[in-house]
Scaffold this motif. Structure first.
Motif, PDB file in Angstrom:
ATOM      1  N   VAL A  92      20.421  -3.640 -22.351  1.00 25.39           N
ATOM      2  CA  VAL A  92      19.715  -3.660 -21.066  1.00 25.39           C
ATOM      3  C   VAL A  92      19.293  -2.237 -20.753  1.00 25.39           C
ATOM      4  N   ARG A  93      17.987  -2.050 -20.574  1.00 25.87           N
ATOM      5  CA  ARG A  93      17.430  -0.742 -20.206  1.00 25.87           C
ATOM      6  C   ARG A  93      16.809  -0.848 -18.820  1.00 25.87           C
ATOM      7  N   PHE A  94      16.956   0.225 -18.038  1.00 29.24           N
ATOM      8  CA  PHE A  94      16.398   0.242 -16.686  1.00 29.24           C
ATOM      9  C   PHE A  94      16.426   1.662 -16.143  1.00 29.24           C
ATOM     10  N   THR A  95      15.729   1.873 -15.053  1.00 27.65           N
ATOM     11  CA  THR A  95      15.863   3.119 -14.309  1.00 27.65           C
ATOM     12  C   THR A  95      16.780   2.831 -13.132  1.00 27.65           C
ATOM     13  N   ALA A  96      17.523   3.843 -12.731  1.00 25.94           N
ATOM     14  CA  ALA A  96      18.425   3.693 -11.589  1.00 25.94           C
ATOM     15  C   ALA A  96      18.274   4.911 -10.695  1.00 25.94           C
ATOM     16  N   ALA A  97      18.054   4.662  -9.422  1.00 26.88           N
ATOM     17  CA  ALA A  97      18.035   5.728  -8.422  1.00 26.88           C
ATOM     18  C   ALA A  97      19.369   5.686  -7.702  1.00 26.88           C
ATOM     19  N   LEU A  98      20.121   6.773  -7.800  1.00 30.33           N
ATOM     20  CA  LEU A  98      21.414   6.879  -7.127  1.00 30.33           C
ATOM     21  C   LEU A  98      21.272   7.808  -5.945  1.00 30.33           C
ATOM     22  N   THR A  99      21.785   7.378  -4.819  1.00 32.31           N
ATOM     23  CA  THR A  99      21.784   8.221  -3.631  1.00 32.31           C
ATOM     24  C   THR A  99      23.199   8.290  -3.098  1.00 32.31           C
ATOM     25  N   GLY A 100      23.530   9.429  -2.552  1.00 29.63           N
ATOM     26  CA  GLY A 100      24.850   9.601  -1.959  1.00 29.63           C
ATOM     27  C   GLY A 100      24.747  10.508  -0.769  1.00 29.63           C
ATOM     28  N   GLY A 101      25.515  10.201   0.261  1.00 23.35           N
ATOM     29  CA  GLY A 101      25.489  11.011   1.471  1.00 23.35           C
ATOM     30  C   GLY A 101      26.808  10.901   2.203  1.00 23.35           C
ATOM     31  N   SER A 102      26.899  11.651   3.272  1.00 19.42           N
ATOM     32  CA  SER A 102      28.136  11.666   4.049  1.00 19.42           C
ATOM     33  C   SER A 102      27.946  10.954   5.384  1.00 19.42           C
ATOM     34  N   GLY A 103      27.073   9.978   5.406  1.00 19.27           N
ATOM     35  CA  GLY A 103      26.889   9.198   6.614  1.00 19.27           C
ATOM     36  C   GLY A 103      25.630   9.541   7.379  1.00 19.27           C
ATOM     37  N   ARG A 104      24.970  10.614   7.013  1.00 19.73           N
ATOM     38  CA  ARG A 104      23.721  10.968   7.679  1.00 19.73           C
ATOM     39  C   ARG A 104      22.611  10.073   7.150  1.00 19.73           C
ATOM     40  N   PRO A 105      21.512   9.934   7.909  1.00 20.00           N
ATOM     41  CA  PRO A 105      20.441   9.041   7.482  1.00 20.00           C
ATOM     42  C   PRO A 105      19.840   9.389   6.119  1.00 20.00           C
ATOM     43  N   LEU A 106      19.708  10.653   5.793  1.00 17.51           N
ATOM     44  CA  LEU A 106      19.122  11.046   4.509  1.00 17.51           C
ATOM     45  C   LEU A 106      20.236  11.415   3.540  1.00 17.51           C
ATOM     46  N   PRO A 107      20.098  11.077   2.283  1.00 21.17           N
ATOM     47  CA  PRO A 107      21.158  11.395   1.323  1.00 21.17           C
ATOM     48  C   PRO A 107      21.226  12.889   1.032  1.00 21.17           C
ATOM     49  N   GLU A 108      22.447  13.350   0.758  1.00 17.12           N
ATOM     50  CA  GLU A 108      22.642  14.730   0.321  1.00 17.12           C
ATOM     51  C   GLU A 108      22.196  14.898  -1.116  1.00 17.12           C
TER      52      GLU A 108
END
Length: 137
Positions: A92-108
């Motif tokens: 299985v091949r794919f692209t993955a967008a990972l986002t992570g944040g500390s609770g703010r609306p925009l990811p860090e």
């Protein structure tokens, strides 16, 4: 006897095809990441799982736990799945967008990856046997 054969056939016909079950497994794996559930994530990995630089099943669990501790919120957006089915395994091949944040609306942190995973069906369940990823941006 005829009733038993018909019951067996209806059960076989009612079961999802292997590719659909694999797609469902990928979706559930993604959900385990978003739910920050390292034990559930590890359950999707085969006992002989191998990742980059010799990462094994336990190492993948530790990597997940570290990410969960670093980011209070994790998001995973998976692009279309490119599935190559073989008799005893699948890629299985794919692209993955990972986002992570500390609770703010925009990811860090946000990263886009090209991912290739290997899967094997074990007792009717798909398990990930390998994973490779590279940053796309």
């Amino acid at each position: 006897m005829l009733a038993a054969v018909l019951a067996l056939l209806s059960t076989a016909c009612g079961r999802d095809p292997p590719e659909q079950r694999l797609r469902d497994s990928v979706t559930q794996f993604q959900a385990a990441i978003e739910q920050r559930d390292a034990p559930a994530l590890q359950e999707w990995l085969a006992a002989d799982f191998v990742g980059p630089e010799g990462l094994d099943r336990e190492g993948a669990r530790r990597l997940a736990v570290g990410s969960f501790l670093r980011y209070r919120q994790l998001g995973v957006t998976v692009g279309p799945l490119d599935i190559a089915m073989q008799p005893d395994h699948a890629t299985v091949r794919f692209t993955a967008a990972l986002t992570g944040g500390s609770g703010r609306p925009l990811p860090e942190a946000a990263r886009l990856y090209e991912v290739e995973t290997g899967w094997r069906e074990e007792d009717g369940d798909w398990r990930m046997t390998s994973a490779r990823w590279s940053a796309k941006l």
